[in-house]
Write a protein that holds these residues in place. Structure first.
Motif, short mmCIF file in Angstrom:
data_model
loop_
_atom_site.label_atom_id
_atom_site.label_comp_id
_atom_site.label_asym_id
_atom_site.label_seq_id
_atom_site.Cartn_x
_atom_site.Cartn_y
_atom_site.Cartn_z
N LEU A 142 0.86 -1.19 0.00
CA LEU A 142 0.00 0.00 0.00
C LEU A 142 0.89 1.24 0.00
O LEU A 142 0.99 1.98 0.97
CB LEU A 142 -0.92 0.00 1.22
CG LEU A 142 -1.98 -1.11 1.24
CD1 LEU A 142 -2.70 -1.13 2.58
CD2 LEU A 142 -2.97 -0.93 0.12
N ASP B 20 -2.52 6.23 -0.31
CA ASP B 20 -2.94 5.07 0.48
C ASP B 20 -2.87 5.29 1.99
O ASP B 20 -3.66 4.72 2.74
CB ASP B 20 -2.11 3.84 0.10
CG ASP B 20 -2.52 3.24 -1.23
OD1 ASP B 20 -3.58 3.64 -1.75
OD2 ASP B 20 -1.79 2.38 -1.75
N HIS B 21 -1.91 6.09 2.44
CA HIS B 21 -1.72 6.27 3.88
C HIS B 21 -2.72 7.23 4.50
O HIS B 21 -2.76 7.38 5.72
CB HIS B 21 -0.30 6.80 4.15
CG HIS B 21 -0.08 8.17 3.59
ND1 HIS B 21 0.13 8.39 2.24
CD2 HIS B 21 -0.06 9.40 4.19
CE1 HIS B 21 0.28 9.70 2.04
NE2 HIS B 21 0.17 10.33 3.19
N LEU C 177 -3.42 4.10 6.73
CA LEU C 177 -3.77 3.31 5.54
C LEU C 177 -5.27 3.14 5.36
O LEU C 177 -5.71 2.22 4.66
CB LEU C 177 -3.09 1.94 5.58
CG LEU C 177 -1.56 1.96 5.64
CD1 LEU C 177 -1.01 0.56 5.91
CD2 LEU C 177 -0.97 2.48 4.34
N GLY D 26 -6.08 3.34 1.71
CA GLY D 26 -5.48 2.22 0.99
C GLY D 26 -6.32 0.96 1.08
O GLY D 26 -6.50 0.25 0.10
#
Length: 314
Positions: free
Chosen positions: A63, A68-69, A131, A134
């Motif tokens: 990820l 995504d984070h 995430l 993500g």
């Protein structure tokens, strides 16, 4: 500073894992020298936990997309079908809130439009945690439910649809620039279940982004200012997601792959009658434990989708 703190935490996690692995090697060497089975058993137990943690971290390394984070904004919309679909939309909301709770994520419902008899017509939720976007990006699309209707006196089998949108939260005001001339802001009274007015003051906010036609509403807060702040946050995320979808469609076009998130293309089916099964149509992953999935146990479904995506990228 937030990005620095996040990176520092990730580095420390890996360094901590390295230290623990080194300690276990030393413990095993000591057990071999002393010919002590208790040392060896203890080390083997710790190594198993380390291996499980390493697998999770290696998976999370995949990820690594630009967004995504980030925290996520998730929106759910009931499809055609009245009360049936509105109840299904509320079931999905509960599912995602349970999933977020299980992962220690913070949640805040920014806006909800109640159904006429039961359920919800739409809702927008902020999900905060590492995430979050993500993982939740795998949920974007149309979700289909097949069950015996609790709202039908004949208890006939019904098929309901709801659409899930997932957007990354915008990190700074410079990332998405919105000109004041490009938006129209309307103020109205917040409404409750069945559409009845529940506030005498006009605190609910509707923002229309004129160039794109995107409309965002927020009425959950009693403060007009807080509703406006939340609505702008959602609008920024919608504009960012629009850019990401355009990029995704262009990549798919270059690969000769058709992408359609429209109502006629469900990504997942949840069948509760005549048998029990949840099946993801993108990966063919399926499980018969529908109760667990609807209680928020989505990790296997998300994992299958993310692994399939990694295979395509490769």
């Amino acid at each position: 500073m937030q990005e620095l703190a996040s990176l520092r935490e990730r580095v420390e996690t890996w360094r901590g894992l390295e230290r623990r692995a080194r300690d276990q090697v030393e413990l095993l060497e000591l057990a071999a020298e002393e010919d002590d089975d208790s040392f060896a058993d203890h080390a083997a137990e710790d190594l198993g936990a380390l291996e499980s943690e390493l697998e999770k971290l290696e998976f999370e390394l995949q990820l690594s997309g630009e967004y995504d984070h980030r925290d996520a904004i998730l929106a759910i919309h009931a499809g055609a079908g009245g009360t049936e679909s509105q109840d299904w939309a509320e079931m999905l909301l509960r599912m995602y809130l349970r999933w977020a709770e299980a992962h220690g994520y913070g949640t805040e419902i920014l806006d909800t439009t109640e159904g006429e008899e039961a359920g919800i017509k739409s809702t927008t939720v902020e999900i905060r945690g590492p995430l979050a976007y993500g993982y939740l990006a795998s949920e974007r699309g149309v979700h289909r439910l097949v069950r015996l209707s609790p709202f039908d006196q004949a208890h006939a089998r019904h098929t309901s649809f709801a659409k899930v949108e997932v957007m990354p939260e915008v990190a700074s005001t410079s990332e998405i620039e919105i000109s004041p001339d490009d938006i129209r802001v309307d103020v109205f009274r917040a409404s409750g279940h069945g559409g009845q007015n529940v506030q005498k003051n006009s605190t609910a906010i509707r923002i229309t982004h004129i160039p794109t036609g995107i409309v965002v509403t927020c009425q959950n807060e009693r403060s007009q200012h807080r509703n406006r702040t939340s609505a702008m946050k959602v609008l920024e995320s919608r504009l960012l997601e629009q850019e990401l979808l355009a990029q995704e469609e262009e990549r798919a076009r270059l690969k000769g792959k058709h992408v359609d998130m429209g109502w006629g293309n469900q990504i997942r089916s949840y069948v509760l009658h005549p048998y029990k099964m949840v099946k993801d149509h993108r990966t063919d992953f399926e499980t018969s434990n529908t109760t667990a999935v609807l209680d928020g146990d989505l990790d296997e479904l998300m994992g299958a989708y993310l692994r399939a995506g990694m295979g395509e990228d490769a």
